[in-house]
Write a protein that holds these residues in place. Structure first.
Motif, PDB file in Angstrom:
ATOM      1  N   LEU A 186       0.817  -1.211   0.000  1.00 33.49           N
ATOM      2  CA  LEU A 186       0.000   0.000   0.000  1.00 33.49           C
ATOM      3  C   LEU A 186       0.852   1.263   0.000  1.00 33.49           C
ATOM      4  CD1 LEU A 186      -2.741  -1.075   2.574  1.00 33.49           C
ATOM      5  CD2 LEU A 186      -2.852  -1.126   0.082  1.00 33.49           C
ATOM      6  N   ARG A 187       2.089   1.167   0.501  1.00 27.08           N
ATOM      7  CA  ARG A 187       2.959   2.339   0.553  1.00 27.08           C
ATOM      8  C   ARG A 187       3.878   2.295  -0.662  1.00 27.08           C
ATOM      9  NH1 ARG A 187       4.638   2.091   6.996  1.00 27.08           N
ATOM     10  NH2 ARG A 187       2.499   2.116   7.815  1.00 27.08           N
ATOM     11  N   VAL A 188       3.465   2.915  -1.734  1.00 24.18           N
ATOM     12  CA  VAL A 188       4.214   2.916  -2.988  1.00 24.18           C
ATOM     13  C   VAL A 188       5.303   3.981  -2.897  1.00 24.18           C
ATOM     14  CG1 VAL A 188       4.078   3.155  -5.491  1.00 24.18           C
ATOM     15  CG2 VAL A 188       2.173   2.152  -4.229  1.00 24.18           C
ATOM     16  N   ARG A 189       6.536   3.564  -3.184  1.00 16.78           N
ATOM     17  CA  ARG A 189       7.653   4.503  -3.125  1.00 16.78           C
ATOM     18  C   ARG A 189       7.607   5.445  -4.322  1.00 16.78           C
ATOM     19  NH1 ARG A 189      13.345   1.806  -2.215  1.00 16.78           N
ATOM     20  NH2 ARG A 189      12.142   1.137  -0.397  1.00 16.78           N
ATOM     21  N   GLU A 190       7.783   6.725  -4.055  1.00 18.98           N
ATOM     22  CA  GLU A 190       7.724   7.720  -5.121  1.00 18.98           C
ATOM     23  C   GLU A 190       8.964   7.607  -6.004  1.00 18.98           C
ATOM     24  OE1 GLU A 190       7.270  11.539  -3.484  1.00 18.98           O
ATOM     25  OE2 GLU A 190       5.313  11.130  -2.547  1.00 18.98           O
ATOM     26  N   GLN A 191       8.748   7.750  -7.321  1.00 20.91           N
ATOM     27  CA  GLN A 191       9.843   7.698  -8.272  1.00 20.91           C
ATOM     28  C   GLN A 191      10.632   9.007  -8.232  1.00 20.91           C
ATOM     29  OE1 GLN A 191      10.789   5.111  -9.937  1.00 20.91           O
ATOM     30  NE2 GLN A 191       9.051   3.824  -9.295  1.00 20.91           N
ATOM     31  N   PRO A 192      11.982   8.935  -8.227  1.00 16.67           N
ATOM     32  CA  PRO A 192      12.764  10.170  -8.194  1.00 16.67           C
ATOM     33  C   PRO A 192      12.608  10.954  -9.487  1.00 16.67           C
ATOM     34  CG  PRO A 192      14.193   8.280  -8.548  1.00 16.67           C
ATOM     35  CD  PRO A 192      12.812   7.736  -8.245  1.00 16.67           C
ATOM     36  N   ALA A 193      12.788  12.245  -9.380  1.00 18.70           N
ATOM     37  CA  ALA A 193      12.660  13.107 -10.543  1.00 18.70           C
ATOM     38  C   ALA A 193      13.807  12.854 -11.517  1.00 18.70           C
ATOM     39  CB  ALA A 193      12.657  14.571 -10.120  1.00 18.70           C
ATOM     40  N   ALA A 194      13.551  13.108 -12.781  1.00 16.95           N
ATOM     41  CA  ALA A 194      14.564  12.882 -13.808  1.00 16.95           C
ATOM     42  C   ALA A 194      15.711  13.870 -13.645  1.00 16.95           C
ATOM     43  CB  ALA A 194      13.945  13.027 -15.199  1.00 16.95           C
ATOM     44  N   LEU A 195      16.925  13.406 -13.874  1.00 16.22           N
ATOM     45  CA  LEU A 195      18.106  14.245 -13.750  1.00 16.22           C
ATOM     46  C   LEU A 195      18.257  15.132 -14.976  1.00 16.22           C
ATOM     47  CD1 LEU A 195      20.696  11.676 -12.360  1.00 16.22           C
ATOM     48  CD2 LEU A 195      19.518  13.459 -11.091  1.00 16.22           C
ATOM     49  N   PRO A 196      18.812  16.334 -14.809  1.00 16.99           N
ATOM     50  CA  PRO A 196      19.124  17.149 -15.994  1.00 16.99           C
ATOM     51  C   PRO A 196      20.239  16.506 -16.803  1.00 16.99           C
ATOM     52  CG  PRO A 196      19.940  18.184 -13.978  1.00 16.99           C
ATOM     53  CD  PRO A 196      19.100  17.017 -13.547  1.00 16.99           C
ATOM     54  N   TRP A 197      20.401  16.984 -18.037  1.00 12.82           N
ATOM     55  CA  TRP A 197      21.353  16.337 -18.939  1.00 12.82           C
ATOM     56  C   TRP A 197      22.773  16.406 -18.419  1.00 12.82           C
ATOM     57  CZ3 TRP A 197      25.446  18.990 -20.893  1.00 12.82           C
ATOM     58  CH2 TRP A 197      25.408  20.379 -20.824  1.00 12.82           C
ATOM     59  N   TRP A 198      23.141  17.519 -17.739  1.00 11.23           N
ATOM     60  CA  TRP A 198      24.526  17.622 -17.282  1.00 11.23           C
ATOM     61  C   TRP A 198      24.811  16.712 -16.098  1.00 11.23           C
ATOM     62  CZ3 TRP A 198      25.232  19.276 -12.271  1.00 11.23           C
ATOM     63  CH2 TRP A 198      24.134  19.908 -11.666  1.00 11.23           C
ATOM     64  N   ARG A 199      23.734  16.247 -15.420  1.00 11.27           N
ATOM     65  CA  ARG A 199      23.944  15.315 -14.313  1.00 11.27           C
ATOM     66  C   ARG A 199      24.124  13.880 -14.809  1.00 11.27           C
ATOM     67  NH1 ARG A 199      22.080  16.258  -9.242  1.00 11.27           N
ATOM     68  NH2 ARG A 199      22.957  14.188  -8.830  1.00 11.27           N
ATOM     69  N   THR A 200      23.843  13.634 -16.087  1.00 15.31           N
ATOM     70  CA  THR A 200      24.054  12.302 -16.632  1.00 15.31           C
ATOM     71  C   THR A 200      25.490  12.081 -17.088  1.00 15.31           C
ATOM     72  OG1 THR A 200      23.366  13.068 -18.828  1.00 15.31           O
ATOM     73  CG2 THR A 200      21.652  12.167 -17.385  1.00 15.31           C
ATOM     74  N   MET A 201      26.322  13.132 -17.094  1.00 15.45           N
ATOM     75  CA  MET A 201      27.718  13.012 -17.497  1.00 15.45           C
ATOM     76  C   MET A 201      28.584  12.779 -16.270  1.00 15.45           C
ATOM     77  SD  MET A 201      27.208  13.460 -20.693  1.00 15.45           S
ATOM     78  CE  MET A 201      28.893  13.566 -21.270  1.00 15.45           C
ATOM     79  N   TRP A 202      29.617  11.982 -16.466  1.00  8.56           N
ATOM     80  CA  TRP A 202      30.558  11.737 -15.361  1.00  8.56           C
ATOM     81  C   TRP A 202      31.379  12.992 -15.127  1.00  8.56           C
ATOM     82  CZ3 TRP A 202      35.756  11.800 -14.359  1.00  8.56           C
ATOM     83  CH2 TRP A 202      36.174  11.132 -13.215  1.00  8.56           C
TER      84      TRP A 202
END
Length: 392
Positions: A186-202
Motif C-alpha cells: 500500500l505504501r508505494v515509493r515515489e519515483q525520483p525526478a529525472a536528472l538534468p542532462w549535465w547530471r548524466t555526465m561523469w
C-alpha cells in the motif's frame, strides 16, 4: 478475528492477507460465516417393543476354592432373556389397522399421525469394574501439540476507511502495509525526478542526498579548475610546446618551396638558386666559412623539418672532390620577429642530412656555415640542396 500464521497479527474476518507482513490467511483457522443453517439431526428409528426381561439373581463372585472373594461385593449378572414365543395366530402379513377398520366400520377415527411405539425398558447394566484391578497394556505415545500463537486483540470496529489499494481498489485500514485482498504493497515509493542532462555526465551522474558532501565537492571542483587556469597562464609556453610537438608527431608532413633565396656570397657558377632547384648535381658554393643562405616564404607555416644535401654530388666518388660543410647554424625567424637559433652537425658522407624542427609561424630560414671538410684552393664549400617541410 483471524490471526496471521506467520507473525500472529490479528486481522478482520473478511481479510485474505495479513496487514503487517502480507502473508496469506487461508492457512489459518477458517471462521464460521454468519447466516449458515445447521443441518437437521437424523431421527432414530423406533425399535420394536419386546416383553420385559426378568431380573437375574445376583450371586457373589467366588474364588477357585468356592469361597466368595474377600472385599468384593456381589455383582448382578443378568440372565439371558427368553425369546418371545411365536404367536401362530398373528400373521405378520396382515395389517392391524385394516383389520380394525373392518371390525368397526361405523366409527371413522380422525386422521392423524400414527402413534410411536414406546421404547422397551433397557436391562440394567452391571456396575463398572475397578480400573485398578485391570491389567495395564501397551499404550501409544502422546502426540505433540504445538502451542497456538497469542492473538493480539483488535478493536471491534474495523471499518476500512483508509486509502484504496493501488492494484485492486479495495479499501484498507490506514495502518496496514499490504492489501487485505491481493497483498499488494500500500505504501508505494515515489519515483525520483529525472536528472538534468549535465547530471548524466561523469562525474556528475552520481545521485546525492542533502547534506552528503555536495558543497564540499563543488568547492573542490572550483578550486581544481582555478588551479588548472593558473597553471595554464604560468606554464603556457611549455604547454603549447608540448601540444604542438604531439601534433607534429601524429600529423603528416609536406614539402614547401621558398618564394625567394639570397646568399651573402657565392662562388662563380654556383649561385644561391642552385640550392633550391630540386637537383643534387648542382650546388651553392660558399667561397669561405661564415657565408649564409637565406630562404624566405610568402605565408607563415609550421616548420617541422629541414633536409640538407652536402657536397658537390651524392655519388661517393664525386662527393670527395669538393669541400662540404660539417657544422652550421640555423636562424629561424617567425612572423612576430623572434629569431630561433639552432646549431646542427652534418655527417661527412653523401646523402641527405635531416634536421627536426618544431617552430610555428615561420617566415624565413638562414643557414650559416661554420665548419667544413675538404677545403682547399679553388674548392668552395658546396651545399647541393636544401628542402623544407611543413605540418599538414
Amino acid at each position: 478475528m483471524r490471526s496471521c500464521p506467520a507473525c500472529g497479527t490479528a486481522n478482520g474476518e473478511s481479510d485474505d492477507f495479513c496487514g503487517n507482513c502480507g502473508s496469506y490467511l487461508g492457512w489459518s483457522s477458517e471462521p464460521v460465516r454468519p447466516g449458515r443453517a445447521r443441518e437437521p439431526e437424523p431421527v432414530p428409528e423406533p425399535e420394536p417393543e419386546s416383553p420385559p426381561k426378568p431380573e437375574a439373581a445376583l450371586e457373589p463372585a467366588r474364588e477357585p476354592g468356592g469361597n466368595p472373594a474377600a472385599g468384593s461385593e456381589p455383582e448382578s449378572v443378568p440372565e439371558p432373556a427368553p425369546e418371545p414365543a411365536a404367536n401362530p395366530a398373528v400373521n405378520p402379513a396382515v395389517n392391524p389397522a385394516a383389520e380394525a377398520e373392518a371390525q368397526a366400520p361405523e366409527a371413522a377415527p380422525a386422521p392423524g399421525p400414527p402413534a410411536r411405539p414406546e421404547a422397551p425398558a433397557r436391562p440394567e447394566q452391571p456396575p463398572e469394574a475397578d480400573p485398578a484391578d485391570e491389567p495395564i497394556g501397551a499404550v501409544q505415545p502422546g502426540k505433540p501439540v504445538a502451542r497456538r500463537p497469542v492473538v493480539r486483540p483488535v478493536a471491534a470496529d474495523e471499518a476500512p476507511d483508509g486509502p484504496p489499494c493501488p492494484a485492486c481498489g479495495t479499501p484498507n485500514l490506514p495502518g496496514r502495509k499490504f492489501c487485505r485482498r491481493c497483498a499488494a504493497p500500500l505504501r508505494v515509493r515515489e519515483q525520483p525526478a529525472a536528472l538534468p542532462w549535465w547530471r548524466t555526465m561523469w562525474p556528475f551522474r552520481r545521485r546525492v542526498r542533502g547534506g552528503s558532501g555536495r558543497a564540499l565537492r563543488r568547492t573542490l571542483l572550483v578550486l581544481a579548475v582555478a588551479g588548472l587556469v593558473l597553471a595554464g597562464f604560468l606554464f603556457f609556453p611549455l604547454g603549447r610546446y608540448v601540444f604542438e610537438d604531439v601534433r607534429d608527431k601524429l600529423g603528416g608532413t609536406a614539402e614547401i618551396s621558398p618564394t625567394g633565396v639570397t646568399a651573402s656570397a657565392a662562388a662563380p657558377g654556383h649561385p644561391a638558386s642552385a640550392a633550391i632547384d630540386g637537383l643534387t648535381n648542382k650546388y651553392w658554393g660558399a667561397p669561405a666559412l661564415g657565408a649564409s643562405l637565406t630562404c624566405s616564404f610568402g605565408t607563415p607555416f609550421r616548420l617541422v623539418g629541414i633536409v640538407v644535401h652536402t657536397g658537390v654530388s651524392k655519388e661517393p666518388q664525386e662527393f670527395r672532390r669538393g669541400a662540404r660543410p660539417t657544422r652550421a647554424d640555423l636562424l629561424v625567424t617567425t612572423e612576430d620577429g623572434k629569431v630561433h637559433r639552432k646549431t646542427v652537425t652534418f655527417n661527412d658522407k653523401p646523402g641527405k642530412q635531416t634536421v627536426r624542427m618544431g617552430i610555428s609561424d615561420v617566415r624565413s630560414v638562414e643557414l650559416v656555415l661554420r665548419e667544413a671538410a675538404g677545403q682547399g684552393e679553388g674548392r668552395p664549400v658546396a651545399v647541393g640542396e636544401v628542402e623544407f617541410f611543413r605540418r599538414t
